[in-house]
Design an enzyme around this catalytic site. Structure first.
Site: not given
Ligand code: DHB
Ligand code: FE
Length: 284
Positions: A12, A59, A193, A240
């Protein structure tokens, strides 16, 4: 009895919303991600869900670090989006299904899940972007939604085991719902990530592959790691995957993988999309 028609699992990343706003879906940077949605769109044409139950994480738009429920369920007639930065245009309100929300809340509390009930709830990119990805041709979305927010942000996080159990309880409650709604389950976020600190940019292809390989056939494999193990493996936001684990639980015991797409990177994130169908929904 509601019919669960399948599960969409997708990253997302907010920049995806930016790419949609700018019409960049065919751009060489973006097409490897957006092209993974062909089978998802075919499925939605065929399965025609009228409800989406969406496991995601907020978030900081609706919940902040001062008040952070472990599990929160929306029970609102509509869910507004709001400016959360990143230059993302604010999307229109999404329609809720309050009666189904209350059924899930009643059922989960009876099952001894201590959830937070939200009769007002702003929804951020983690819910809005997957909806936009699912129905790119319209903003008049054919589904009413039930948002289920899982804390993947402020430690201590719920365990993967608890998230799978939550999802399973949601699935059982849906099967007990007297209406004949067709329900799509969404699990959003991931895959690996980490956006901050020394390990910013951390991606773990091997763990991501393990998650994708296990999701349909062996979700129990995903709960052998603790939430902290997952932070180590997949990065501080890779956790996540908890949303995916819960969504997988809601699909029921037997599920079949219908499509998978994995692309690195999108904005420091391993971007993935998977489509699963409950075994009984798959034509012989
Ligand atoms: C980013 C933000 C998110 O919530 C995520 O799940 C992945 C990447 C970002 O800011 O790049
Ligand atoms: Fe996220």
């Amino acid at each position: 009895m509601a019919e669960i028609v399948g599960g969409l699992f997708t990253s997302h990343v907010p920049a995806i919303g930016g790419a949609i706003a700018k019409g960049l879906e065919s751009d060489p940077y973006w097409s490897p991600f957006f092209d993974g949605f062909g089978p998802v769109h075919e499925w939605l044409e065929r399965a025609r869900p009228d409800v989406a139950v969406i496991f995601y994480n907020d978030h900081g738009l609706n919940f902040f670090l001062d008040k952070m429920p472990t599990f929160a369920i929306g029970a609102a007639p509509e869910y507004r989006n709001a400016d959360e930065g990143w230059g993302l245009p604010v999307q229109g309100a999404l329609r809720g299904h309050t009666a189904l929300s209350w059924h899930l809340i009643e059922s989960l509390v009876a099952d001894e899940f201590d959830i937070t009930t939200c009769q007002e709830m702003l929804v951020d990119h983690a819910l809005v972007v997957p909806i936009q990805l699912a129905w790119p041709a319209t903003t008049d979305y054919p589904v009413r939604i039930v948002p289920i927010a899982i804390n993947t942000v402020q430690h201590p996080l719920p365990s993967p085991r608890r998230c799978l159990a939550l999802g399973r309880a949601v699935g059982e409650a849906l099967r007990r719902w007297p209406g004949d709604e067709r329900v799509a389950i969404f699990g959003t976020g991931g895959l690996s990530h980490q956006l901050e600190g020394k390990r910013a940019g951390h991606i773990n292809k091997e763990y991501d592959r393990f998650c994708m390989d296990s999701l349909a056939a062996d979700p129990e494999a995903l709960i052998r790691h603790s939430a902290l193990d997952i932070v180590e493996l997949a990065g501080s936001q890779g956790v996540e995957i908890l949303n995916w684990i819960a969504a997988r639980g809601a699909l029921g015991e037997a599920a079949v993988e219908r499509s998978r797409n994995y692309h690195i990177p999108i904005s420091n994130t391993a971007a993935a999309t998977m489509l699963l169908e409950p075994r009984e929904a798959v034509p012989a």
